[in-house]
Design a protein around this motif. Sequence first.
Motif, PDB file in Angstrom:
ATOM      1  N   ALA A  13       0.826  -1.207   0.000  1.00 26.19           N
ATOM      2  CA  ALA A  13       0.000   0.000   0.000  1.00 26.19           C
ATOM      3  C   ALA A  13       0.860   1.257   0.000  1.00 26.19           C
ATOM      4  O   ALA A  13       0.443   2.292  -0.508  1.00 26.19           O
ATOM      5  CB  ALA A  13      -0.935  -0.007   1.207  1.00 26.19           C
ATOM      6  N   ASN A  18       0.495   5.939  -4.043  1.00 27.57           N
ATOM      7  CA  ASN A  18      -0.281   6.166  -2.816  1.00 27.57           C
ATOM      8  C   ASN A  18       0.355   7.228  -1.929  1.00 27.57           C
ATOM      9  O   ASN A  18      -0.350   8.024  -1.300  1.00 27.57           O
ATOM     10  CB  ASN A  18      -0.434   4.855  -2.038  1.00 27.57           C
ATOM     11  N   SER A  21      -0.640  10.515  -3.296  1.00 22.59           N
ATOM     12  CA  SER A  21      -2.015  10.852  -2.913  1.00 22.59           C
ATOM     13  C   SER A  21      -2.083  11.319  -1.462  1.00 22.59           C
ATOM     14  O   SER A  21      -2.816  12.256  -1.124  1.00 22.59           O
ATOM     15  CB  SER A  21      -2.935   9.648  -3.123  1.00 22.59           C
ATOM     16  N   ASP A  57       0.560  10.469  -9.872  1.00 21.64           N
ATOM     17  CA  ASP A  57       0.197   9.223  -9.190  1.00 21.64           C
ATOM     18  C   ASP A  57      -0.535   8.272 -10.130  1.00 21.64           C
ATOM     19  O   ASP A  57      -0.291   7.070 -10.136  1.00 21.64           O
ATOM     20  CB  ASP A  57      -0.584   9.493  -7.897  1.00 21.64           C
ATOM     21  N   THR A  68      -3.516  -0.544  -6.194  1.00 21.60           N
ATOM     22  CA  THR A  68      -3.891  -1.129  -4.911  1.00 21.60           C
ATOM     23  C   THR A  68      -5.318  -0.732  -4.569  1.00 21.60           C
ATOM     24  O   THR A  68      -5.849   0.263  -5.067  1.00 21.60           O
ATOM     25  CB  THR A  68      -2.962  -0.652  -3.773  1.00 21.60           C
ATOM     26  N   GLY A  71      -5.270   2.647  -3.059  1.00 22.74           N
ATOM     27  CA  GLY A  71      -5.137   3.694  -4.055  1.00 22.74           C
ATOM     28  C   GLY A  71      -6.437   3.997  -4.773  1.00 22.74           C
ATOM     29  O   GLY A  71      -6.729   5.156  -5.083  1.00 22.74           O
ATOM     30  N   LEU A  74      -8.180   6.075  -2.142  1.00 21.88           N
ATOM     31  CA  LEU A  74      -7.463   7.268  -1.694  1.00 21.88           C
ATOM     32  C   LEU A  74      -7.416   8.351  -2.764  1.00 21.88           C
ATOM     33  O   LEU A  74      -7.568   9.544  -2.463  1.00 21.88           O
ATOM     34  CB  LEU A  74      -6.038   6.878  -1.279  1.00 21.88           C
ATOM     35  N   ASP A  75      -7.235   7.959  -4.008  1.00 24.59           N
ATOM     36  CA  ASP A  75      -7.090   8.936  -5.081  1.00 24.59           C
ATOM     37  C   ASP A  75      -8.339   9.808  -5.252  1.00 24.59           C
ATOM     38  O   ASP A  75      -8.234  11.037  -5.245  1.00 24.59           O
ATOM     39  CB  ASP A  75      -6.739   8.209  -6.384  1.00 24.59           C
TER      40      ASP A  75
END
Length: 201
Positions: A13, A18, A21, A57, A68, A71, A74-75
């Motif tokens: 991760a 990531n 981000s 990213d 992932t 990701g 999170l993005d």
Amino acid sequence: MSKRQGHGGGQNALNVPNVLSMLRVAGVPIFLWAILTEQDVLALLVLMGSGITDYLDGKIARHYGLVTTLGQYLDPIADRLYIASTLFGLAWRDIIPWWLVALLVARDAFILGMYPAVRSYGLPVPPVHFIGKAATFNLIYAFPLLLLGSFDSWLGTVALPVGWAFAWWGTGLYWLGGLLYAWQVSDMLGQRRRQWQAVDA
């Protein structure tokens, strides 16, 4: 933009995309402090850095297969926090009008209003399409240009109309993407209802 589609949820991760981000998320309070205290150069640098890392990213994740599950969540969260904080900060400083903030927030509320139906029917979240990505791209690059446009210089004079062009294109595409999302949800709901009717029959 939710750029990391595909497999790879089991990868590390803490990979480069990531971390980028996470840096964007960490930049949100710095930007808010800078814009509210009129530290405009710092605010502009944070905005520019956020736009660059947003591009990098996704580019790195796609090129090197560093996709992932973290990701994928999170993005878009970083994008939404970035857009929301920037809208608030720029409107607070009267760099953009509050009605533009309301227009963009209303689109997100429109999307959020579909969530109960999607959840009650056990539907997957529709994939992010090109128009949604293009809308976010336009908005992300509009904000630093609009901030730069508030500077009393020739550079600000040039940046202001370009920033508004990005903002208007981004807003239009943002709503068009929302309407397409609603169409996708409506189509998925219709298919699910037909499946259930076939089973009941």
